[in-house]
Design a protein around this motif. Structure first.
Motif, PDB file in Angstrom:
ATOM      1  N   TYR A 138       8.931  27.504  -0.391  1.00 36.07           N
ATOM      2  CA  TYR A 138       7.486  27.352  -0.544  1.00 36.07           C
ATOM      3  C   TYR A 138       6.925  28.586  -1.242  1.00 36.07           C
ATOM      4  O   TYR A 138       7.261  29.715  -0.910  1.00 36.07           O
ATOM      5  CB  TYR A 138       6.846  27.163   0.830  1.00 36.07           C
ATOM      6  CG  TYR A 138       5.345  27.134   0.808  1.00 36.07           C
ATOM      7  CD1 TYR A 138       4.670  26.096   0.181  1.00 36.07           C
ATOM      8  CD2 TYR A 138       4.604  28.139   1.417  1.00 36.07           C
ATOM      9  CE1 TYR A 138       3.286  26.055   0.156  1.00 36.07           C
ATOM     10  CE2 TYR A 138       3.227  28.106   1.398  1.00 36.07           C
ATOM     11  CZ  TYR A 138       2.569  27.073   0.767  1.00 36.07           C
ATOM     12  OH  TYR A 138       1.200  27.036   0.743  1.00 36.07           O
ATOM     13  N   ALA A 139       6.049  28.355  -2.229  1.00 35.24           N
ATOM     14  CA  ALA A 139       5.474  29.470  -2.978  1.00 35.24           C
ATOM     15  C   ALA A 139       3.976  29.616  -2.765  1.00 35.24           C
ATOM     16  O   ALA A 139       3.378  30.577  -3.218  1.00 35.24           O
ATOM     17  CB  ALA A 139       5.763  29.297  -4.471  1.00 35.24           C
ATOM     18  N   ALA A 166      -2.456  26.872   5.210  1.00 41.16           N
ATOM     19  CA  ALA A 166      -1.532  27.880   5.737  1.00 41.16           C
ATOM     20  C   ALA A 166      -0.291  27.222   6.331  1.00 41.16           C
ATOM     21  O   ALA A 166      -0.397  26.179   6.968  1.00 41.16           O
ATOM     22  CB  ALA A 166      -2.229  28.726   6.794  1.00 41.16           C
ATOM     23  N   GLY A 167       0.883  27.798   6.110  1.00 44.25           N
ATOM     24  CA  GLY A 167       2.164  27.263   6.544  1.00 44.25           C
ATOM     25  C   GLY A 167       2.415  27.523   8.007  1.00 44.25           C
ATOM     26  O   GLY A 167       1.481  27.749   8.743  1.00 44.25           O
ATOM     27  N   PRO A 168       3.611  27.498   8.489  1.00 44.85           N
ATOM     28  CA  PRO A 168       4.850  27.513   7.712  1.00 44.85           C
ATOM     29  C   PRO A 168       5.216  26.128   7.177  1.00 44.85           C
ATOM     30  O   PRO A 168       4.871  25.120   7.759  1.00 44.85           O
ATOM     31  CB  PRO A 168       5.884  28.010   8.716  1.00 44.85           C
ATOM     32  CG  PRO A 168       5.384  27.562  10.041  1.00 44.85           C
ATOM     33  CD  PRO A 168       3.886  27.591   9.933  1.00 44.85           C
ATOM     34  N   ASN A 201       5.412  20.214   6.596  1.00 44.08           N
ATOM     35  CA  ASN A 201       4.949  21.211   7.563  1.00 44.08           C
ATOM     36  C   ASN A 201       5.874  21.141   8.773  1.00 44.08           C
ATOM     37  O   ASN A 201       6.779  20.307   8.822  1.00 44.08           O
ATOM     38  CB  ASN A 201       3.465  21.004   7.925  1.00 44.08           C
ATOM     39  CG  ASN A 201       3.193  19.679   8.592  1.00 44.08           C
ATOM     40  OD1 ASN A 201       4.096  19.043   9.156  1.00 44.08           O
ATOM     41  ND2 ASN A 201       1.946  19.235   8.538  1.00 44.08           N
ATOM     42  N   VAL A 202       5.663  21.976   9.754  1.00 42.63           N
ATOM     43  CA  VAL A 202       6.579  22.021  10.902  1.00 42.63           C
ATOM     44  C   VAL A 202       6.521  20.756  11.743  1.00 42.63           C
ATOM     45  O   VAL A 202       7.443  20.467  12.500  1.00 42.63           O
ATOM     46  CB  VAL A 202       6.328  23.273  11.778  1.00 42.63           C
ATOM     47  CG1 VAL A 202       6.754  24.528  11.037  1.00 42.63           C
ATOM     48  CG2 VAL A 202       4.910  23.346  12.246  1.00 42.63           C
ATOM     49  N   ALA A 203       5.437  19.956  11.590  1.00 47.86           N
ATOM     50  CA  ALA A 203       5.339  18.694  12.321  1.00 47.86           C
ATOM     51  C   ALA A 203       6.107  17.577  11.611  1.00 47.86           C
ATOM     52  O   ALA A 203       6.220  16.472  12.132  1.00 47.86           O
ATOM     53  CB  ALA A 203       3.871  18.297  12.475  1.00 47.86           C
ATOM     54  N   GLY A 204       6.631  17.849  10.396  1.00 52.05           N
ATOM     55  CA  GLY A 204       7.405  16.843   9.677  1.00 52.05           C
ATOM     56  C   GLY A 204       6.574  15.993   8.733  1.00 52.05           C
ATOM     57  O   GLY A 204       7.047  14.978   8.237  1.00 52.05           O
ATOM     58  N   THR A 205       5.326  16.386   8.484  1.00 54.39           N
ATOM     59  CA  THR A 205       4.451  15.645   7.576  1.00 54.39           C
ATOM     60  C   THR A 205       4.567  16.223   6.172  1.00 54.39           C
ATOM     61  O   THR A 205       4.552  17.449   6.000  1.00 54.39           O
ATOM     62  CB  THR A 205       2.982  15.752   8.058  1.00 54.39           C
ATOM     63  OG1 THR A 205       2.919  15.317   9.412  1.00 54.39           O
ATOM     64  CG2 THR A 205       2.060  14.921   7.194  1.00 54.39           C
ATOM     65  N   ARG A 206       4.669  15.341   5.150  1.00 51.31           N
ATOM     66  CA  ARG A 206       4.708  15.802   3.760  1.00 51.31           C
ATOM     67  C   ARG A 206       3.385  16.487   3.431  1.00 51.31           C
ATOM     68  O   ARG A 206       2.317  16.009   3.789  1.00 51.31           O
ATOM     69  CB  ARG A 206       4.901  14.631   2.797  1.00 51.31           C
ATOM     70  CG  ARG A 206       6.275  14.058   2.805  1.00 51.31           C
ATOM     71  CD  ARG A 206       6.359  12.919   1.772  1.00 51.31           C
ATOM     72  NE  ARG A 206       7.581  12.193   1.913  1.00 51.31           N
ATOM     73  CZ  ARG A 206       8.727  12.518   1.343  1.00 51.31           C
ATOM     74  NH1 ARG A 206       8.787  13.561   0.552  1.00 51.31           N
ATOM     75  NH2 ARG A 206       9.816  11.804   1.547  1.00 51.31           N
TER      76      ARG A 206
END
Length: 167
Positions: free
Chosen positions: A123-124, A129-131, A150-155
């Motif tokens: 990721y650039a 905000a990420g992760p 994202n960490v929840a698995g959503t594109r």
């Protein structure tokens, strides 16, 4: 220049003449050997030495020149670029923008001639905000598919960088 045989002089014995012929023949043989081992077209080895440039891809015991290295290590140096090595390995890098609707198809700047060893994405920036987790799907010698989650698995949409190695 080869030595010429002298005509027989008055008082010169046939043994002396034969000896002179043998010496002349031996000297001429040495001259031929030197010309074979160190031809006149050989490189100058004083100051900034020069040498003939071997053709790209040439292997063996030839002298390596700076031009040979320039010919063997080709590259496209840009944000989407590549580096080819004499061994056949190619390094490539670039970037892409991930979509929320599905995988993004990414093409390599140059196709790998035989195989892809690895493709890595990261990721650039460019979204909330990420992760975030950048993933690589199917890949081939011409490119690969990628997504960003994202960490929840959503594109999610966002900018990603990639790096690939192959040959």
């Amino acid at each position: 220049m080869k030595l010429e045989q002298e005509p027989r002089l008055p008082g010169q014995s046939s043994a002396m003449l034969e000896w002179a012929r043998r010496v002349t023949s031996a000297v001429n043989s040495e001259i031929d050997l030197v010309r074979t081992l160190a031809p006149l077209a050989s490189p100058a080895l004083t100051g900034a030495p020069t040498a003939p440039n071997p053709a790209a891809g040439t292997r063996g015991t030839r002298i390596a020149t700076m031009q040979m290295f320039a010919d063997e290590f080709t590259a496209l140096k840009s944000s989407i670029g590549w580096q080819k090595f004499p061994s056949g390995y190619i390094l490539q890098q670039g970037s892409y923008v991930s979509l929320t609707s599905g995988d993004v198809g990414v093409s390599f700047p140059v196709a790998f001639p035989s195989a892809v060893c690895s493709v890595v994405t990261s990721y650039a920036g460019g979204g909330a905000a990420g992760p975030y987790i950048a993933t690589v799907g199917a890949y081939a010698v011409t490119g690969f598919n990628a997504s960003l989650f994202n960490v929840a698995g959503t594109r999610v949409a966002g900018s990603c960088n990639w790096f690939a190695v192959g040959f």
